[in-house]
Design an enzyme around this catalytic site. Structure first.
Site, PDB file in Angstrom:
ATOM      1  N   ARG A  57      -0.079   3.734 -56.975  1.00  0.00           N
ATOM      2  CA  ARG A  57      -0.567   4.887 -57.766  1.00  0.00           C
ATOM      3  C   ARG A  57       0.379   6.076 -57.626  1.00  0.00           C
ATOM      4  NH1 ARG A  57      -6.485   5.308 -55.588  1.00  0.00           N
ATOM      5  NH2 ARG A  57      -6.758   6.973 -57.144  1.00  0.00           N
ATOM      6  N   HIS A 109     -11.623  15.098 -53.257  1.00  0.00           N
ATOM      7  CA  HIS A 109     -11.390  13.750 -52.732  1.00  0.00           C
ATOM      8  C   HIS A 109      -9.964  13.556 -52.255  1.00  0.00           C
ATOM      9  CE1 HIS A 109     -15.056  11.964 -55.079  1.00  0.00           C
ATOM     10  NE2 HIS A 109     -15.408  12.633 -54.011  1.00  0.00           N
ATOM     11  N   SER A 178     -18.145   9.317 -64.299  1.00  0.00           N
ATOM     12  CA  SER A 178     -19.269   8.398 -64.539  1.00  0.00           C
ATOM     13  C   SER A 178     -20.514   8.811 -63.768  1.00  0.00           C
ATOM     14  CB  SER A 178     -18.876   6.974 -64.122  1.00  0.00           C
ATOM     15  OG  SER A 178     -18.563   6.963 -62.726  1.00  0.00           O
TER      16      SER A 178
HETATM   17  C1  BV8 Z   1     -19.940  11.135 -48.237  1.00  0.00           C
HETATM   18  C2  BV8 Z   1     -10.853   8.629 -53.345  1.00  0.00           C
HETATM   19  C3  BV8 Z   1     -21.075  11.789 -46.292  1.00  0.00           C
HETATM   20  C4  BV8 Z   1     -10.350   7.249 -53.351  1.00  0.00           C
HETATM   21  C5  BV8 Z   1     -13.114   8.443 -53.962  1.00  0.00           C
HETATM   22  C6  BV8 Z   1     -25.800   9.996 -51.581  1.00  0.00           C
HETATM   23  C7  BV8 Z   1     -25.374  11.192 -51.002  1.00  0.00           C
HETATM   24  C8  BV8 Z   1     -24.168  11.249 -50.301  1.00  0.00           C
HETATM   25  C9  BV8 Z   1     -23.359  10.102 -50.187  1.00  0.00           C
HETATM   26  C10 BV8 Z   1     -23.789   8.930 -50.763  1.00  0.00           C
HETATM   27  C11 BV8 Z   1     -24.987   8.864 -51.445  1.00  0.00           C
HETATM   28  N1  BV8 Z   1     -25.129   7.604 -51.885  1.00  0.00           N
HETATM   29  C12 BV8 Z   1     -24.066   6.865 -51.514  1.00  0.00           C
HETATM   30  C13 BV8 Z   1     -23.236   7.635 -50.819  1.00  0.00           C
HETATM   31  C14 BV8 Z   1     -21.971   7.190 -50.231  1.00  0.00           C
HETATM   32  C15 BV8 Z   1     -20.786   7.293 -51.170  1.00  0.00           C
HETATM   33  C16 BV8 Z   1     -21.105   7.002 -52.602  1.00  0.00           C
HETATM   34  O1  BV8 Z   1     -21.338   7.912 -53.402  1.00  0.00           O
HETATM   35  N2  BV8 Z   1     -21.097   5.717 -52.963  1.00  0.00           N
HETATM   36  C17 BV8 Z   1     -21.316   5.345 -54.340  1.00  0.00           C
HETATM   37  C18 BV8 Z   1     -20.405   4.175 -54.712  1.00  0.00           C
HETATM   38  C19 BV8 Z   1     -22.791   5.011 -54.503  1.00  0.00           C
HETATM   39  N3  BV8 Z   1     -20.186   8.615 -51.089  1.00  0.00           N
HETATM   40  C20 BV8 Z   1     -19.302   8.851 -50.092  1.00  0.00           C
HETATM   41  O2  BV8 Z   1     -19.030   8.050 -49.229  1.00  0.00           O
HETATM   42  C21 BV8 Z   1     -18.661  10.234 -50.079  1.00  0.00           C
HETATM   43  N4  BV8 Z   1     -18.762  10.769 -48.745  1.00  0.00           N
HETATM   44  O3  BV8 Z   1     -20.956  11.069 -48.854  1.00  0.00           O
HETATM   45  O4  BV8 Z   1     -19.837  11.553 -46.951  1.00  0.00           O
HETATM   46  C22 BV8 Z   1     -20.761  12.230 -44.939  1.00  0.00           C
HETATM   47  C23 BV8 Z   1     -21.648  13.095 -44.329  1.00  0.00           C
HETATM   48  C24 BV8 Z   1     -21.374  13.523 -43.043  1.00  0.00           C
HETATM   49  C25 BV8 Z   1     -20.212  13.092 -42.387  1.00  0.00           C
HETATM   50  C26 BV8 Z   1     -19.326  12.220 -43.027  1.00  0.00           C
HETATM   51  C27 BV8 Z   1     -19.595  11.779 -44.307  1.00  0.00           C
HETATM   52  C28 BV8 Z   1     -17.162  10.169 -50.364  1.00  0.00           C
HETATM   53  C29 BV8 Z   1     -16.913   9.681 -51.751  1.00  0.00           C
HETATM   54  C30 BV8 Z   1     -15.428   9.784 -52.073  1.00  0.00           C
HETATM   55  C31 BV8 Z   1     -14.838   8.404 -52.249  1.00  0.00           C
HETATM   56  N5  BV8 Z   1     -13.466   8.520 -52.716  1.00  0.00           N
HETATM   57  N6  BV8 Z   1     -11.870   8.651 -54.323  1.00  0.00           N
HETATM   58  C32 BV8 Z   1      -9.307   7.111 -54.396  1.00  0.00           C
HETATM   59  O5  BV8 Z   1      -9.266   7.901 -55.356  1.00  0.00           O
HETATM   60  O6  BV8 Z   1      -8.538   6.177 -54.245  1.00  0.00           O
HETATM   61  S1  BV8 Z   1     -14.252   8.118 -55.149  1.00  0.00           S
HETATM   62  C33 BV8 Z   1     -13.526   7.732 -56.618  1.00  0.00           C
HETATM   63  O7  BV8 Z   1     -14.637   7.714 -57.546  1.00  0.00           O
HETATM   64  C34 BV8 Z   1     -12.571   8.732 -57.215  1.00  0.00           C
HETATM   65  O8  BV8 Z   1     -12.453   9.946 -56.512  1.00  0.00           O
HETATM   66  C35 BV8 Z   1     -13.198   9.014 -58.578  1.00  0.00           C
HETATM   67  O9  BV8 Z   1     -12.857  10.223 -59.085  1.00  0.00           O
HETATM   68  C36 BV8 Z   1     -14.612   8.953 -58.183  1.00  0.00           C
HETATM   69  C37 BV8 Z   1     -15.641   8.970 -59.244  1.00  0.00           C
HETATM   70  O10 BV8 Z   1     -15.221   8.144 -60.255  1.00  0.00           O
HETATM   71  P1  BV8 Z   1     -14.963   8.856 -61.672  1.00  0.00           P
HETATM   72  O11 BV8 Z   1     -13.941   9.929 -61.482  1.00  0.00           O
HETATM   73  O12 BV8 Z   1     -16.256   9.250 -62.263  1.00  0.00           O
HETATM   74  O13 BV8 Z   1     -14.259   7.700 -62.466  1.00  0.00           O
HETATM   75  P2  BV8 Z   1     -14.957   6.455 -63.182  1.00  0.00           P
HETATM   76  O14 BV8 Z   1     -13.893   5.467 -63.499  1.00  0.00           O
HETATM   77  O15 BV8 Z   1     -16.148   6.023 -62.402  1.00  0.00           O
HETATM   78  O16 BV8 Z   1     -15.523   7.062 -64.563  1.00  0.00           O
HETATM   79  C38 BV8 Z   1     -14.622   7.521 -65.552  1.00  0.00           C
HETATM   80  C39 BV8 Z   1     -15.462   8.206 -66.625  1.00  0.00           C
HETATM   81  O17 BV8 Z   1     -14.605   8.799 -67.590  1.00  0.00           O
HETATM   82  C40 BV8 Z   1     -16.368   7.236 -67.392  1.00  0.00           C
HETATM   83  O18 BV8 Z   1     -17.657   7.825 -67.517  1.00  0.00           O
HETATM   84  C41 BV8 Z   1     -15.708   7.124 -68.774  1.00  0.00           C
HETATM   85  O19 BV8 Z   1     -16.661   6.960 -69.795  1.00  0.00           O
HETATM   86  C42 BV8 Z   1     -15.029   8.467 -68.886  1.00  0.00           C
HETATM   87  N7  BV8 Z   1     -13.824   8.492 -69.712  1.00  0.00           N
HETATM   88  C43 BV8 Z   1     -12.838   7.548 -69.795  1.00  0.00           C
HETATM   89  N8  BV8 Z   1     -11.862   7.991 -70.619  1.00  0.00           N
HETATM   90  C44 BV8 Z   1     -12.238   9.236 -71.041  1.00  0.00           C
HETATM   91  C45 BV8 Z   1     -13.477   9.556 -70.465  1.00  0.00           C
HETATM   92  N9  BV8 Z   1     -14.112  10.717 -70.701  1.00  0.00           N
HETATM   93  C46 BV8 Z   1     -13.510  11.598 -71.537  1.00  0.00           C
HETATM   94  N10 BV8 Z   1     -12.303  11.367 -72.124  1.00  0.00           N
HETATM   95  C47 BV8 Z   1     -11.651  10.196 -71.900  1.00  0.00           C
HETATM   96  N11 BV8 Z   1     -10.468   9.983 -72.507  1.00  0.00           N
END
Ligand code: BV8
Length: 244
Positions: A57, A109, A178
């Site tokens: 990347r 992030h 998303s």
């Molecule tokens: C944490 C780095 C706690 C990696 C990334 C509830 C509360 C808190 C936490 C959680 C919870 N439930 C679950 C969790 C845990 C977890 C989580 O959320 N899991 C998910 C899978 C359920 N969260 C975590 O672990 C987070 N940390 O909560 O810590 C804590 C507390 C105390 C002490 C310690 C810790 C950390 C999360 C971060 C993970 N890292 N990125 C990397 O980049 O390599 S996440 C990764 O997903 C990216 O950052 C990305 O940005 C992010 C979200 O994805 P999107 O950006 O939305 O991208 P996606 O492809 O999904 O969607 C694209 C969208 O664009 C689509 O909707 C599409 O339709 C649209 N689109 C496409 N083209 C276009 C467009 N729109 C407009 N125009 C276009 N042209």
């Protein structure tokens, strides 16, 4: 007229720049299991695999084939001309917002173009791909730099600043995300709770569970220039439809 705007961007805002999103067709996660490449456990288990994932990347980002698009440029224009407070929070780890001119920007992030010393937590601009030779200069013996990326299970950056901004905002705009990953996916609830107008810009139409009050369906690069102009002209969202 809005006074305090918060914008959250996700991978979709960089899609038109040629950077793959995570969960769309042929997205990044299709080739990898999240657990293998975006968790501390995955890194501990197979450093080389995770370094390859980020090196690929990083190489694409610096290949000269990727550049900021009209959506990034519109947000930089909003920062330059809006008289109130604006904070752009990005989940993205690319530097396309910076290349467009955004400065009031928070990479919650992390950043692909930086490495971090696992011991001192000092960050370094990445001059070469991650690997056994790419080490910090702050420790003896030197430590192998890790990606300056927030992995699943790690605390995102700037959360206090983010919550302060959400508590005060009167307009919250989410662009190209998303709404899958927390805590970012919960920011709209906080904005709604504090009485802000909440707007989503996404390629796909909202489902019935959407928390957003307004939705613009289409490409961010088509929608954002007009949306920003409307805001700068003092128009409130919803008063004008935007043809994308
Ligand atoms: C944490 C780095 C706690 C990696 C990334 C509830 C509360 C808190 C936490 C959680 C919870 N439930 C679950 C969790 C845990 C977890 C989580 O959320 N899991 C998910 C899978 C359920 N969260 C975590 O672990 C987070 N940390 O909560 O810590 C804590 C507390 C105390 C002490 C310690 C810790 C950390 C999360 C971060 C993970 N890292 N990125 C990397 O980049 O390599 S996440 C990764 O997903 C990216 O950052 C990305 O940005 C992010 C979200 O994805 P999107 O950006 O939305 O991208 P996606 O492809 O999904 O969607 C694209 C969208 O664009 C689509 O909707 C599409 O339709 C649209 N689109 C496409 N083209 C276009 C467009 N729109 C407009 N125009 C276009 N042209």
């Amino acid at each position: 007229m809005y006074r305090n705007i918060v914008v959250l961007t996700g991978a979709g805002i960089s899609a038109e720049s040629g950077i793959r999103t995570f969960r769309d067709q042929d997205g990044l996660w299709e080739q990898h299991h999240i657990e293998d490449v975006a968790t501390p456990e995955g890194y501990a288990k197979d450093i080389a695999l995770v370094e390859r994932f980020y090196n690929n990347r990083w190489t694409q980002l610096h290949s000269g084939e990727v550049c900021e698009n009209l959506a990034h440029i519109a947000l930089a224009k909003l920062e330059a001309e809006f008289e109130g407070n604006l904070l752009v929070i990005t989940q993205n780890v690319d530097d396309l917002h910076e290349r467009a001119g955004s400065r009031r920007l928070l990479h919650m992030h992390g950043e692909l173009s930086k490495g971090r010393c696992p011991k001192s937590l000092q960050t370094f601009i990445l001059r070469e791909p991650f690997g056994p030779e790419n080490c910090c200069t702050c420790c003896i013996p030197a430590m192998r730099l890790r990606p300056h990326i927030v992995w699943f299970g790690e605390m995102p950056f700037g959360m206090d600043r983010i919550h302060d901004a959400l508590d005060r905002c009167d307009l919250f705009i989410a662009i190209g995300t998303s709404g899958t990953v927390y805590p970012a996916a919960g920011f709209v609830d906080s904005a709604n709770h504090h009485g802000a107008q909440t707007v989503e810009v996404n390629l796909v139409a909202p489902d019935r569970h959407s928390q957003f009050q307004y939705h613009f369906t289409g490409k961010a690069g088509d929608i954002m220039p007009q949306l920003v102009d409307n805001i700068l002209q003092g128009k409130t969202i919803g008063s004008e439809s935007i043809s994308s």
